[in-house]
Design an enzyme around this catalytic site. Structure first.
Site, PDB file in Angstrom:
ATOM      1  N   CYS A   1       3.817  17.939  -1.664  1.00  0.00           N
ATOM      2  CA  CYS A   1       3.448  17.637  -0.281  1.00  0.00           C
ATOM      3  C   CYS A   1       4.132  16.350   0.177  1.00  0.00           C
ATOM      4  O   CYS A   1       4.628  16.253   1.303  1.00  0.00           O
ATOM      5  CB  CYS A   1       1.934  17.477  -0.152  1.00  0.00           C
TER       6      CYS A   1
ATOM      7  N   ASP B   1       9.086 -25.604  -9.219  1.00  0.00           N
ATOM      8  CA  ASP B   1       9.306 -26.851  -8.496  1.00  0.00           C
ATOM      9  C   ASP B   1       8.311 -27.864  -9.070  1.00  0.00           C
ATOM     10  O   ASP B   1       7.277 -27.479  -9.618  1.00  0.00           O
ATOM     11  CB  ASP B   1       9.051 -26.627  -7.008  1.00  0.00           C
TER      12      ASP B   1
ATOM     13  N   ASP C   1       6.225 -24.440  -3.304  1.00  0.00           N
ATOM     14  CA  ASP C   1       5.215 -24.544  -2.248  1.00  0.00           C
ATOM     15  C   ASP C   1       5.734 -25.131  -0.944  1.00  0.00           C
ATOM     16  O   ASP C   1       5.039 -25.079   0.061  1.00  0.00           O
ATOM     17  CB  ASP C   1       4.047 -25.402  -2.737  1.00  0.00           C
TER      18      ASP C   1
END
Length: 758
Positions: free
Chosen positions: A21, A440, A639
């Site tokens: 399907c 970082d 961030d």
């Protein structure tokens, strides 16, 4: 003009039952003019279509309707989730009702036919009291009722698909059960059409096939409902009303009616209705439903409050900054839904197989029928029919279609529970293969709240005076180290004169004119560039660096005047996260603009394997490329705004959810809490989900590879073993239930190793 811009439309698809399907709907959508890609997900019963602006949602829905399925667009905040949940509940109730009816009608058929074969007493009772012909007539009536009533959906959908030369799962059931029923009707009402030794009935096979498949679909519908539990929980966090100040009075208004800039009152024990900034009052807010952090967070004037979180003690008023689809909770829900609806690269194998699977099964069934008719023992015709029907029924593509999307749904849902959001579904697979994780430093491994710890003035300079001049320059900078220096000067009540001709030197430092002196502050490379002699600070700088402190050099009128040390405390979760990554066999690295001594000091404290120090913001991508040498796959954790290029360049970008919006939008994985344990948790979920998908695919494919030949009679020449269509139906139903049950195990996933790091 709009046609030039790509558009994405999501559709809810109704009526899909198997992988075939999915392929039909994808093919139909892809054929619509203007469509570039179409991706259909069986588990979420949805489609995501990329097209140009000239193609509307109605055209897409019409294309789906033409092949026998229903579709309607999904718009943001239109209540689709509630409708889908209600539709699934209705489907489960309908399947349960159909199964009960089929079971009641099938049991007498099964008892009459199989009981007579298995128990002589039953055979004697049927023979003496009911009679063989009356038994067949009763079975015919009951079986016809099963096929025409609870089983009619198989025929309505399956025969239409067959007519359109696009057979799918319902077609296999319809042809299999229908053939067994038609043969039995011929044996009952026109026995002269059949050889004398072939006059048998198989009503019980047709009835039991439909009943067992209905049982499997009922169990499957229940399991599907549980796979979307994470979305239900997130939606349940959304309050329905807000207490808004209007015309000097507090009014309870529907959440949809809240406007930007309005003032909303939040009382103790209430959920915060929308995102906003606190302008009055204070409280402790439980944000665990979003971040996973168990401790309530102190919220005061000027701080942000997030909609969906729980106000525990005090009361406050907030100014609305985001409503509706723009709130953090709404964005999180969209992220989870996008990940759950994604197709992983591993799905490509399934798509290739299912494209030809059902037609191949029907061809195998025809060959089985012909082979048994030509070479089978007498009576050949019943043997040929029974084995062909068994092939049709055993070959269930449902399990293959559900194997990947159900695991993705449950896995990403469990990740959300752990505070990990997969913004892009393919990150779930990419993270599984990561060899090295690079971090970082500032704000990621550290708290991002540095403090000045040491100051050493050069001969001829007075420390407090130099610190005051330095603070004057740094007052113009937004860097966290600058904030720490200014805060230290204010704590000492030092005079901070005005600065003129301020200039920020990217990745190196700052300079300005203060009290008639040219003040320059920054890294050693900045001093070297301007010929400032730092030999007097060498030993102390090395010692500070070893301790993980960042030295900042100060030059006054071209002479070295002082050196200050700034230390940014490490996050409590950092060491545990690094240890956990090593436990997963993953190397770690740190990329920072700090000097080599400081960077290596931090790396030693945390146990980080590799260091790239003194990297300018625009050099992070090059540092990532260097770390990837040798074919290593890398995830980068950051961030800040300056981390966005690195997050995009990494194989997988992981953003801290408390960081900048730019970083979050660039990353493919977001950690909702300011907690690095989310990194190993994300990798753990990825590995568990991919392992679960491989298990599902193995069993789905192995099931068909092993049992189709058995159903065709491959074991009969050597062992005399044949597979009854009834057992084929039971095995087929159980295969889908097994795949769903295996996927649901991911709901209980717990991070390996130390829970303490959370």
């Amino acid at each position: 003009m709009n046609a030039a811009f790509p558009t994405q439309t999501e559709l809810a698809i109704e009526g899909m039952t198997c992988a075939s399907c999915v392929k039909r709907v994808e093919k139909a959508l892809a054929a619509v003019p203007g469509v570039s890609t179409a991706s259909v997900n069986l588990a979420t019963e949805s489609a995501r279509v990329d097209h140009d602006g000239g193609t509307d949602a109605q055209a897409l829905a019409a294309a789906v309707a033409r092949i026998g399925y229903a579709a309607h667009p999904i718009a943001a905040q239109d209540g689709h989730e509630a409708r889908q949940e209600q539709a699934r509940a209705d489907e489960a109730r309908g399947l349960r009702r159909a199964f009960v009816i089929a079971l009641v009608l099938t049991l007498p058929v099964f008892a009459l036919e199989m009981g007579a074969h298995a128990f002589p007493a039953v055979h004697h009772w049927v023979d003496s009291r009911l009679g063989l012909r009356n038994s067949w007539l009763l079975q015919c009536v009951l079986t016809t009722a099963v096929l025409a009533w609870p089983g009619r959906a198989f025929f309505r959908k399956g025969l239409v698909a067959l007519w359109r030369r696009a057979p799918e799962m319902n077609s296999l059931v319809a042809v299999g059960a229908g053939a067994a029923w038609a043969y039995s009707v011929a044996a009952t009402f026109a026995p002269q059409w059949l050889p004398e030794n072939a006059r048998h009935v198989y009503y019980e096979a047709a009835a039991v096939i439909v009943t067992l498949i209905l049982l499997g679909r009922m169990l499957e519908a229940r399991a599907k409902g549980r796979t979307s539990a994470a979305i239900k929980r997130l939606i349940g966090l959304q309050p329905r009303t807000a207490r808004v100040m209007r015309d000097g009075h507090a009014q309870d208004v529907p959440i949809e009616a809240v406007r930007l800039g309005e003032h909303v009152m939040v009382r103790p024990g209430e959920k915060i209705p929308v995102d906003g900034d606190i302008i009055e009052g204070s409280s402790y807010v439980d944000e665990s439903m979003l971040t996973g952090e168990p401790m309530p967070v102190d919220k005061r004037v000027g701080m942000r409050a997030t909609g969906g979180t729980l106000n525990t003690s005090g009361s406050f008023t907030l100014r609305v900054t985001h409503t509706g689809a723009d709130t953090m909770l709404a964005r999180i829900i969209r992220m989870v839904q996008a990940a759950q609806g994604a197709k992983l690269p591993i799905q490509a194998l399934v798509d290739q197989v299912t494209a030809w699977f059902v037609p191949a099964v029907m061809a195998i069934a025809l060959l089985t029928f012909a082979a048994w008719l030509a070479w089978g023992p007498a009576p050949a015709l019943p043997h040929a029919l029974v084995n062909a029907v068994a092939v049709l029924i055993i070959a269930c593509p449902c399990a293959m279609g559900l194997a990947t999307p159900t695991s993705i749904m449950v896995g990403t849902g469990r990740a959300a529970d752990l505070g990990v959001l997969f913004r892009q579904g393919d990150a779930l697979q990419a993270l599984r293969h990561v060899d090295i994780v690079a971090f970082d430093k500032t704000g990621t491994l550290t708290l991002g709240k540095p403090a000045l710890t040491d100051l050493e003035a050069a001969p001829g300079f007075e420390g407090d005076q130099v610190l005051g001049w330095l603070a004057a320059v740094q007052q113009r900078s937004e860097h966290p180290i600058a904030h720490a220096i200014v805060a230290a000067a204010r704590e000492r009540n030092l005079p901070i004169p005005p600065a003129e001709a301020f200039q920020a030197i990217t990745g190196a430092g700052v300079q300005a004119v203060v009290a008639g002196h040219r003040i320059m502050a920054g890294a050693a490379r900045l001093m070297a560039r301007h010929g400032v002699d730092l030999t007097g600070f060498g030993d102390r700088a090395a010692a500070w660096g070893t301790a993980g402190k960042t030295p900042v050099y100060v030059a006054v009128d071209g002479r070295a005047a002082a050196m200050v040390a700034v230390s940014d405390p490490l996050k409590p979760s950092a060491a545990g996260a690094i240890e956990a990554l090593h436990g997963l066999g993953i190397k770690t690295a740190m990329i920072t603009g700090d000097n080599e001594h400081t960077a290596r000091g931090v790396a030693r404290q945390l146990g980080i394997d590799e260091v790239r120090a003194e990297v300018l913001p625009d050099g992070k991508v090059a540092a990532i490329d260097a770390l990837r040498s040798g074919g290593r796959r890398l995830a980068f954790v950051g961030d800040g705004i300056n981390d966005a290029p690195a997050l995009a360049a990494a194989d997988v970008g992981i953003a801290i959810g408390t960081g900048t919006d730019v970083a979050i939008e660039t990353a493919s994985v977001v950690l909702m809490a300011d907690d690095l344990s989310g990194v190993p948790n994300a990798i753990g979920v990825s590995r568990a989900t991919l392992a679960n998908i491989r298990q599902n695919l193995f069993w789905a494919f192995a099931y068909n590879v092993a049992l189709i030949p058995v159903a065709a009679g491959a074991l009969y020449p050597a062992f005399g073993v044949l597979l009854s269509p009834m057992f084929a139906a039971a095995a087929m139903a159980l295969s889908s239930v097994f795949v769903l049950g295996n996927a649901l195990r991911l709901r209980t996933y717990r991070p390996a190793g130390k829970e303490a790091w959370r």
